[in-house]
Design an enzyme around this catalytic site. Structure first.
Site, PDB file in Angstrom:
ATOM      1  CB  ILE A  60      -0.970  -0.012   1.210  1.00 37.05           C
ATOM      2  CG1 ILE A  60      -2.006   1.104   1.139  1.00 37.05           C
ATOM      3  CG2 ILE A  60      -0.201   0.023   2.521  1.00 37.05           C
ATOM      4  CD1 ILE A  60      -3.111   1.002   2.196  1.00 37.05           C
ATOM      5  CB  CYS A  61       2.039   3.785  -1.885  1.00 42.19           C
ATOM      6  SG  CYS A  61       1.191   3.812  -3.476  1.00 42.19           S
ATOM      7  NE  ARG A  62      -1.544  11.746  -1.699  1.00 45.32           N
ATOM      8  CZ  ARG A  62      -2.155  12.170  -2.800  1.00 45.32           C
ATOM      9  NH1 ARG A  62      -1.892  11.612  -3.978  1.00 45.32           N
ATOM     10  NH2 ARG A  62      -3.049  13.140  -2.735  1.00 45.32           N
TER      11      ARG A  62
END
Length: 104
Positions: A60-62
């Site tokens: 997961i990231c932004r």
């Protein structure tokens, strides 16, 4: 690499997958999915061996772009169970899934 929805990502984490946040510390401190382990993309090449190979990894990231790159890198290092959380932390929060806001 497979993209999963925030709900599917949460389901997999509840089933034992590890949620790996590849944003930088300051972004993580602002808001992150509950239970996410921080491993910034900038440190991934030197620290990826800290991640277990015997568990599924939900990246997961932004918004989903950096985590996709991180997942592809991990697959290249022999990690077989890696998926990308489509929409990233923004989608996770927008779906009302458990998250931590404003630590730091």
């Amino acid at each position: 690499m497979e993209d999963v929805t925030p709900q599917e990502g949460q389901r997999r984490v509840q089933a034992g997958a590890l949620l790996v946040d590849v944003r930088e510390q300051s972004e993580y401190d602002e808001v992150h999915a509950e239970g996410a382990q921080l491993l910034p993309l900038s440190e991934l090449e030197t620290r990826y061996a800290e991640l277990p190979k015997d568990r599924e990894l939900v990246m997961i990231c932004r918004s989903g772009a950096r985590s996709a790159r991180a997942g592809e890198f991990l697959q290249g290092q022999g990690y077989g169970q890696v998926v990308n959380l489509a929409g990233g932390t923004m989608a996770w929060v927008n779906e009302g899934l458990p998250h931590v806001q404003g630590q730091g």
